[in-house]
Design an enzyme around this catalytic site. Sequence first.
Site, mmCIF file in Angstrom:
data_model
loop_
_atom_site.group_PDB
_atom_site.id
_atom_site.type_symbol
_atom_site.label_atom_id
_atom_site.label_comp_id
_atom_site.label_asym_id
_atom_site.label_seq_id
_atom_site.Cartn_x
_atom_site.Cartn_y
_atom_site.Cartn_z
ATOM 1 N N CYS A 296 0.820 -1.206 0.000
ATOM 2 C CA CYS A 296 0.000 0.000 0.000
ATOM 3 C C CYS A 296 0.863 1.270 0.000
ATOM 4 C CB CYS A 296 -0.896 -0.057 1.226
ATOM 5 S SG CYS A 296 -2.293 1.027 1.125
HETATM 6 N N1 LIG Z 1 -3.083 -4.365 2.789
HETATM 7 C C1 LIG Z 1 -3.213 -3.133 3.245
HETATM 8 O O1 LIG Z 1 -2.722 -2.808 4.303
HETATM 9 C C2 LIG Z 1 -3.989 -2.083 2.479
HETATM 10 C C3 LIG Z 1 -4.407 -0.928 3.161
HETATM 11 C C4 LIG Z 1 -5.146 0.025 2.481
HETATM 12 C C5 LIG Z 1 -5.457 -0.168 1.145
HETATM 13 N N2 LIG Z 1 -5.027 -1.287 0.485
HETATM 14 C C6 LIG Z 1 -5.425 -1.441 -0.908
HETATM 15 O O2 LIG Z 1 -6.520 -2.343 -0.936
HETATM 16 C C7 LIG Z 1 -6.494 -3.114 -2.126
HETATM 17 C C8 LIG Z 1 -6.502 -4.600 -1.799
HETATM 18 O O3 LIG Z 1 -5.325 -4.903 -1.058
HETATM 19 P P1 LIG Z 1 -5.170 -6.216 -0.183
HETATM 20 O O4 LIG Z 1 -3.970 -5.982 0.690
HETATM 21 O O5 LIG Z 1 -6.458 -6.614 0.453
HETATM 22 O O6 LIG Z 1 -4.798 -7.285 -1.311
HETATM 23 P P2 LIG Z 1 -4.627 -8.859 -1.104
HETATM 24 O O7 LIG Z 1 -3.622 -9.304 -2.097
HETATM 25 O O8 LIG Z 1 -4.436 -9.179 0.349
HETATM 26 O O9 LIG Z 1 -6.035 -9.456 -1.473
HETATM 27 C C9 LIG Z 1 -6.622 -9.363 -2.712
HETATM 28 C C10 LIG Z 1 -7.528 -10.573 -2.906
HETATM 29 O O10 LIG Z 1 -8.226 -10.341 -4.130
HETATM 30 C C11 LIG Z 1 -8.324 -11.567 -4.823
HETATM 31 N N3 LIG Z 1 -8.544 -11.226 -6.231
HETATM 32 C C12 LIG Z 1 -7.672 -10.738 -7.129
HETATM 33 N N4 LIG Z 1 -8.289 -10.489 -8.298
HETATM 34 C C13 LIG Z 1 -9.587 -10.836 -8.137
HETATM 35 C C14 LIG Z 1 -10.734 -10.802 -8.981
HETATM 36 N N5 LIG Z 1 -10.671 -10.348 -10.231
HETATM 37 N N6 LIG Z 1 -11.898 -11.242 -8.479
HETATM 38 C C15 LIG Z 1 -11.983 -11.701 -7.211
HETATM 39 N N7 LIG Z 1 -10.933 -11.752 -6.349
HETATM 40 C C16 LIG Z 1 -9.752 -11.312 -6.814
HETATM 41 C C17 LIG Z 1 -7.027 -12.274 -4.520
HETATM 42 O O11 LIG Z 1 -7.153 -13.665 -4.694
HETATM 43 C C18 LIG Z 1 -6.774 -11.876 -3.054
HETATM 44 O O12 LIG Z 1 -7.312 -12.824 -2.152
HETATM 45 C C19 LIG Z 1 -5.248 -2.645 -2.885
HETATM 46 O O13 LIG Z 1 -5.621 -1.641 -3.790
HETATM 47 C C20 LIG Z 1 -4.381 -2.059 -1.798
HETATM 48 O O14 LIG Z 1 -3.496 -1.082 -2.303
HETATM 49 C C21 LIG Z 1 -4.319 -2.266 1.146
#
Ligand SMILES: NC(=O)c1ccc[n+]([C@@H]2O[C@H](COP(=O)([O-])OP(=O)(O)OC[C@H]3O[C@@H](n4cnc5c(N)ncnc54)[C@H](O)[C@@H]3O)[C@@H](O)[C@H]2O)c1
Length: 449
Positions: free
Chosen positions: A278
């Site tokens: 992030c």
């Molecule tokens: N992790 C953090 O601390 C954090 C904090 C704030 C914002 N974000 C943002 O939130 C978003 C998600 O991050 P995250 O850390 O949860 O990612 P992650 O990798 O933990 O999880 C994403 C999930 O989405 C699934 N996925 C991918 N493509 C897909 C699709 N087309 N259909 C259905 N499922 C699908 C994957 O299998 C995975 O389980 C990103 O944009 C990230 O920048 C993350």
Amino acid sequence: MTNAFSLFSSLKDQIASRQARVATVGLGYVGLPLALTISETGFPTTGLDLNDRRVAAINAGEQVISYFAPDRVATAVASGKFRATSDFSALSETDVILICVPTPLSPAREPDLSYVVRAAEGISSWLRPGQLVVLESTVWPGATAGVIKPILERGGLRTGDDFFLAFSPEREDPGNEKFDTRSIPKVVGADDQKSRELIDLFYSQIVSKTVPVSSLATAEAVKLVENSFRTVNIALVNEMKVAMEAMGVDVWEVVQAAATKPFGYMPFYPGPGIGGDCIPVSPAYLSWRARDVGSSLPIVDLARTNNENAPDMIAGRVAVEVSRRHGVAVSDAQILILGIAYKKDVEDTRVSPALAILKRLESMGAKVDYHDPYFPVMPLTRDDPELAGRKSVALTEDAVSRYDAVVVTTDHSHVDYGLVGRSAKLVLDTRNVFAKVGAIGNGAPVVKI
Ligand SMILES: NC(=O)c1ccc[n+]([C@@H]2O[C@H](COP(=O)([O-])OP(=O)(O)OC[C@H]3O[C@@H](n4cnc5c(N)ncnc54)[C@H](O)[C@@H]3O)[C@@H](O)[C@H]2O)c1
């Protein structure tokens, strides 16, 4: 009553009565806590993820994320209000769809929207009149209207009339014990009045405070500005660390004292570099978009470069310290990396500076092992696939004493720092954790680097 108005008011009623059926697309670090919080509020919730193994683990009630209460997922599943699936057709039976999929950088270090595009395409096939679609993934200002909206409208439905579209950035801070999904204020934005009203009403039911903004692009920008602020300040404090050390001043003590100022200062702490999926990504998205519209962000860009170089600087410092204190060249040195997660108490190694340090030391010829209580085995990650399968060294006095230096890269709570202090030949602490827990090695010099 026009059709658009009746679609709007019927969704509004469903949301207000918590009968609206909600889906989160993506059940990762952001999507899963969000889905559980929504179902705990009373909304029937479906979590959709392409990863079948994750879906099965969630439906089996496994804890899945280490800092969750052990029974949180199982309780949600048993309540009948929450289930996981990998079948996109489930979206046709939902009213509110939240997209929480990754938005990483491409190999050229540019925004990679392929996951959100794929998710939007999946939703588009099942989109029906009267649904609210919300993008939660971090994207550049203009992406929801310019990239996602046209995909959703492919089937002929129109935003603001037939369906509703909003952006609400995720502010989840994994492992944070003070703030969770519910207590972190939620920024909500949309380009039309009906979507704005619906997203605000929806999140008002779930989180303690909503922060409505006037457009999709404003909401998108909020997230990037927050993380760019963090990026710049982390680069600044790491720069201060080097200058303070040259002046014979402990930067940690300085920051701690400066933080007592009740206004105009916010503490940021030095470290081995920034990580996770992030913070390092957001400023790259913002900078890319600034260039795209003929502007620029030189301060943000410089901070990014400094942060990206931080692991190399730490590795260089490790080489200097083992040579100066033990007369061992880095090419002959045996190093133990303590903590491979990108931050304390999470099981996440994405973009972890610890892994960059490990690889840099190995490229200098050192033999490097690691210990991390969250990773008995190194996981497969997008950026460091070659490290997958390595095993964590057990933290015994005998094992620790064999290394020329222990480099503390992550300050996990459940590590026996006393044992490390007792048995290591040299501790190089990038997190100031030894001072924090009072584990001053009896014998081993503990050097903050
Ligand atoms: N992790 C953090 O601390 C954090 C904090 C704030 C914002 N974000 C943002 O939130 C978003 C998600 O991050 P995250 O850390 O949860 O990612 P992650 O990798 O933990 O999880 C994403 C999930 O989405 C699934 N996925 C991918 N493509 C897909 C699709 N087309 N259909 C259905 N499922 C699908 C994957 O299998 C995975 O389980 C990103 O944009 C990230 O920048 C993350």
